[in-house]
Design a protein around this motif. Structure first.
Motif, PDB file in Angstrom:
ATOM      1  N   THR A 177       5.651 -11.995   9.014  1.00 55.43           N
ATOM      2  CA  THR A 177       5.880 -11.798  10.446  1.00 55.43           C
ATOM      3  C   THR A 177       4.590 -11.412  11.145  1.00 55.43           C
ATOM      4  OG1 THR A 177       8.162 -11.127  10.013  1.00 55.43           O
ATOM      5  CG2 THR A 177       7.214 -10.483  12.129  1.00 55.43           C
ATOM      6  N   ARG A 203      10.029  -1.626  13.195  1.00 56.92           N
ATOM      7  CA  ARG A 203       9.789  -2.364  14.444  1.00 56.92           C
ATOM      8  C   ARG A 203      10.196  -3.827  14.306  1.00 56.92           C
ATOM      9  NH1 ARG A 203       4.833  -4.557  15.896  1.00 56.92           N
ATOM     10  NH2 ARG A 203       3.816  -3.175  14.385  1.00 56.92           N
ATOM     11  N   TYR A 204       9.826  -4.452  13.195  1.00 58.00           N
ATOM     12  CA  TYR A 204      10.181  -5.856  13.003  1.00 58.00           C
ATOM     13  C   TYR A 204      11.690  -6.027  12.865  1.00 58.00           C
ATOM     14  CZ  TYR A 204       5.216  -6.955  12.148  1.00 58.00           C
ATOM     15  OH  TYR A 204       3.866  -7.131  12.267  1.00 58.00           O
ATOM     16  N   ARG A 252      13.978  -4.047  14.138  1.00 59.17           N
ATOM     17  CA  ARG A 252      14.559  -3.800  15.451  1.00 59.17           C
ATOM     18  C   ARG A 252      14.423  -5.014  16.353  1.00 59.17           C
ATOM     19  NH1 ARG A 252      13.966  -2.581  20.636  1.00 59.17           N
ATOM     20  NH2 ARG A 252      15.154  -0.817  21.528  1.00 59.17           N
ATOM     21  N   ASP A 253      13.247  -5.660  16.293  1.00 58.91           N
ATOM     22  CA  ASP A 253      13.040  -6.853  17.112  1.00 58.91           C
ATOM     23  C   ASP A 253      14.049  -7.947  16.791  1.00 58.91           C
ATOM     24  OD1 ASP A 253      10.923  -5.657  18.399  1.00 58.91           O
ATOM     25  OD2 ASP A 253       9.365  -6.733  17.289  1.00 58.91           O
ATOM     26  N   GLY A 311      10.426 -13.481  13.927  1.00 53.10           N
ATOM     27  CA  GLY A 311      11.430 -12.534  13.465  1.00 53.10           C
ATOM     28  C   GLY A 311      11.130 -12.137  12.039  1.00 53.10           C
ATOM     29  N   GLY A 354      16.156  -7.733  19.953  1.00 56.51           N
ATOM     30  CA  GLY A 354      15.351  -8.589  20.812  1.00 56.51           C
ATOM     31  C   GLY A 354      14.112  -7.885  21.342  1.00 56.51           C
ATOM     32  N   VAL A 399      11.226 -12.755  20.484  1.00 56.63           N
ATOM     33  CA  VAL A 399      10.722 -12.302  19.192  1.00 56.63           C
ATOM     34  C   VAL A 399      11.763 -12.368  18.081  1.00 56.63           C
ATOM     35  CG1 VAL A 399       9.003 -10.786  20.224  1.00 56.63           C
ATOM     36  CG2 VAL A 399      11.260  -9.872  19.669  1.00 56.63           C
ATOM     37  N   THR A 400      13.026 -12.485  18.421  1.00 55.46           N
ATOM     38  CA  THR A 400      14.057 -12.483  17.388  1.00 55.46           C
ATOM     39  C   THR A 400      14.301 -13.882  16.846  1.00 55.46           C
ATOM     40  OG1 THR A 400      16.330 -11.851  16.861  1.00 55.46           O
ATOM     41  CG2 THR A 400      15.948 -12.789  19.028  1.00 55.46           C
TER      42      THR A 400
END
Length: 780
Positions: free
Chosen positions: A429, A477-478, A480-481, A436, A485, A489-490
């Motif tokens: 990522t 963080r990744y 959560r993205d 994502g 969203g 980014v997702t």
């Protein structure tokens, strides 16, 4: 995992080449705070062969042929390969019976000819495959370059496989071929039975996949009298993964021959060039051959290092993994690697058949995620830049499958592999190679195969179980993205409908329920790392499964964007609504409430198993379909609703009827170790219904004793007294000598070490583990 589409419409092809006869010949405690004694101290790792039982070392029970069918319409197909590999090795040197069609491993035990022996394979995948490069075929007589034309019949009676070794006699050429492997290289020993010219043909265009798959460019050069080096580039135009939806990558090789090369030749299509020293081009049929004068009984040895970074990496990997020509020593070293690996789970008792199934399953859980970086630490994602990340890069993350049992098993016995995989996912990522988090990663590409957010599941579970060695802030963080969203980014399936409607429309039921579990796993990760507002939001969306429960029919259904219900059998991926609807592993009490309470829940779930036919390995059916992953937690859910004796009954039933020895020994595709990991855990007597919870439901052990040597140097032993096929019900249990009244344990209790003892009997003890006060904690 099988291919997308109607899961009940396609179960393989006709047996090849009179395969039915060939196949027949193969055979076939109190709460945690109060119940335990002080944590057991560290113990040394189990010695090689320490899991010996019934007079044989654990490694000797491994049968690499287990599940090695791809095409039978009448028998379950595990789609494994039987060749030589070491635990999590980059190289898998194995025979090839087929290149095209839905034969992802490149080998099927019912086939009767061999194309050659290639250095790269995928294990247990349920779709058109990939890899299969650097295919070596010994020959005598006239040169035959065409892959199909050069096939040789082989004597099934001579085919032998054990951990780290494979051999067979090629009838057409009068050659015995033996294979062994090290971590990043493999070796062949070819015994030519008659004097003359011995030849090794190396196909550089070969690639496993649908018919016509191939590498798109090939290069080779003669380095010296013993060495040929080169590369093959593969991309989507050449087919491969799911009909051309896979990665772009280059395989580099450095191949050495013990004898000096008498003559090197190349071919490109119909053009054969003898005396060549190099070749470069783009072809769907290209390669080289080397020839040697041989006497009767002459052994010709060849070995190759493989790399995904470059020729220097391939050469370094060969020198690091196989520095000499001692084939028997390399074979012994490979066996030793497996002996140490499988000794981490030491089983005693059981039948010979159960021991073979168990250790063959454990073996298959240790093939992926495989090493993909070089011995010097260099790595790359696909055709991207060379990286030096400071961790062992891994590949083949079959996420939708393996988050359920294989990764939970690894969190107990091999935390380093888990940490490496998490670091690889994060680097993918962070590098921009993946949007994502990768869902099904292969050689640095997210193939976007299957649904859900399995990387979130695996990362959250790892952190919550105390696996470290990766950046938790970046990991959170990744994750959560992906879940929250923004949209750019997702890579969450159908994020737009999920975030606006509270359910998904695209493959509505399957995707919604998978997302709900991922949000639950991430909510626990969020809570543990102090992100409490996120945790609250995710706990709410983890309940979105309720939006697809239709009170009018009393069960789940997919929904359209306008809120209307889909057809009774619509909205599922590789399942039907009756199967997929049980995938609410994080809120079983809530699911039971929708069904009218625990008794109604148990009655409906019990009926599913009672109506599942045991015949033919419980292969693909519309009730309990063990052939595919959405149902894998179902037998263990009774623990949460006060009926653990039904878990004991039905987990034993599945172990007995969905697993066997030999090529037909798996009820479905092994899916990179998931099907096998289910058996290892269930046979040991526990299973993670919701892996991120850290809770394992207790079941019915098959063995008198199973001891896990954990990554933290402790040993957790499960003992079953008075155990037998008839005595399958738990009468009572103790944990470290103190009464255990609950039918579950925690990850912390396992990794601290200790002893869980069951007393078994022939009749259910409906009192043990059934009191609601001993139910697994909500939200765990």
């Amino acid at each position: 995992m099988t291919e997308h589409g109607d899961p009940f419409s396609r179960r393989g092809f006709l047996l090849a080449g009179g395969g039915a006869a060939a196949l027949a010949a193969l055979g076939s405690a109190a709460p945690a705070a109060a119940a335990g004694s002080p944590p057991a101290g560290p113990v040394p790792p189990a010695a090689s062969g320490a899991a010996a039982t019934a007079g044989r070392a654990a490694v000797d029970w491994i049968n690499p042929f287990t599940g090695a069918l791809t095409t039978s319409p009448d028998t379950a197909c595990g789609k494994t390969f039987p060749g030589a590999v070491v635990p999590y090795g980059l190289v898998q040197l194995s025979p090839d019976t087929v290149s095209g069609g839905d034969n992802g491993s490149g080998y099927s035990a019912d086939m009767t000819t061999i194309e050659g022996f290639s250095f790269l394979h995928l294990s247990g995948i349920g779709c058109y495959g990939d890899l299969g490069q650097v295919q070596v075929q010994p020959q005598t007589g006239d040169l035959v370059t065409g892959r199909d034309a050069a096939k040789s019949p082989f004597d099934k009676a001579t085919e032998q496989a054990e951990a780290g070794y494979y051999s067979v006699e090629l009838d057409r050429y009068g050659v015995r071929v033996e294979l062994t492997a090290a971590e990043r290289a493999g070796m062949l020993r070819c015994t030519f039975h008659e004097a003359g010219t011995g030849r090794l043909k190396v196909d550089l265009s070969r690639r496993i996949g649908f018919d016509g798959s191939h590498t798109v460019t090939q290069e080779l050069r003669l380095v010296d009298a013993h060495t040929v080096a080169g590369s093959m580039t593969a991309d989507r135009s050449g087919g491969g993964w799911i009909c051309g939806n896979g990665p772009t990558y280059t395989v580099y090789f450095c191949m050495r021959f013990q004898l000096p090369i008498s003559e090197l030749g190349t071919w490109d299509g119909e053009k054969v060039t003898r005396g060549a020293t190099a070749q470069s081009g783009a072809s769907d049929s290209a390669g080289f051959f080397v020839e040697f004068p041989v006497h009767a009984g002459q052994q010709v040895l060849a070995k190759a290092g493989i790399s995904f970074t470059g020729l220097d990496g391939a050469r370094g990997n060969l020198e690091s993994s196989l520095p000499d020509w001692d084939f028997d020593g390399a074979r012994a070293a490979a066996r030793g690697s497996w002996s140490r690996a499988v000794a981490k789970v030491a089983a005693k008792g059981g039948t010979d058949e159960q021991r073979e199934i168990f250790y063959s399953a454990l073996y298959h859980t240790m093939i992926d995620p495989r090493v993909s970086s070089d011995a010097d630490g260099a790595s790359r994602f696909g055709d991207g830049p060379i990286r030096h990340d400071g961790f062992t890069q891994r590949t083949v993350f079959s996420g939708w499958d393996v988050f359920r049992a294989q990764f939970p098993l690894l969190t107990i016995i091999d935390e380093q592999v888990v940490a490496d995989q998490v670091n690889t996912l994060l680097a993918l990522t962070g590098s921009g190679a993946v949007k994502g988090l990768a869902r099904w990663e292969l050689l640095g590409t997210d193939t976007d195969t299957m649904i859900g957010d399995p990387a979130v599941n695996a990362i959250a579970e790892a952190y919550l179980k105390g696996v470290r060695g990766f950046d938790a802030d970046t990991a959170y963080r990744y994750c959560r993205d992906v879940a929250l969203g923004p949209a750019e980014v997702t890579n969450r399936n159908d994020f737009a409908h999920w975030s606006t409607l509270g359910y998904c429309v695209d493959t509505s039921l399957s995707t919604t329920l998978e997302n709900c579990y991922s949000d639950y796993a991430l909510s626990r990760f969020a809570r543990a790392t102090g992100h409490h507002a996120d945790a609250t939001a995710l706990e709410r969306t983890a309940q979105n499964y309720r939006n697809l429960f239709d009170p009018a029919v009393g069960w789940f259904r997919g929904r359209n964007a306008d809120g209307s219900w889909m057809g009774d059998q619509d909205g599922c991926v590789e399942s039907n609504p009756e199967q997929q609807g049980w995938f609410v592993p994080h809120d079983i009490e809530g699911l039971a409430g929708l069904l009218g309470g625990r008794e109604a829940f148990n009655t409906r779930l019990d009926a599913i198993f009672a109506q599942t036919p045991p015949a033919d390995m419980m292969k693909w059916n519309d009730r309990y379909n063990h052939s595919n992953e959405p149902v894998h937690q179902m037998a263990f859910m009774f623990v949460y609703t006060g009926a653990p004796w039904l878990t004991q009954k039905w987990s034993r039933y599945v172990c007995a009827n969905a697993y066997a020895t030999g090529p037909a020994g798996l009820a479905g595709n092994d899916d990179c170790g998931q099907m096998s990991a289910w058996y290892v855990l269930a046979a040991a007597g526990f299973y993670p219904v919701a892996p991120a919870s850290g809770v394992y439901a207790l079941a019915s052990p098959l063995f008198d004793e199973v001891a896990f040597t954990t990554s933290r140097g402790t040993r957790f032993t499960i003992e079953a007294r008075h155990n037998s096929a008839q005595n399958l019900y738990v009468q009572s249990a103790t944990l470290d000598g103190r009464p255990l009244h609950r039918a579950w344990i925690t990850h912390e209790e396992i990794v601290r070490g200790g002893r869980l003892t069951f007393v078994m009997g022939a009749e259910p003890n409906t009192a043990w583990g059934s009191d609601p006060k001993w139910a697994p904690p909500a939200g765990r």
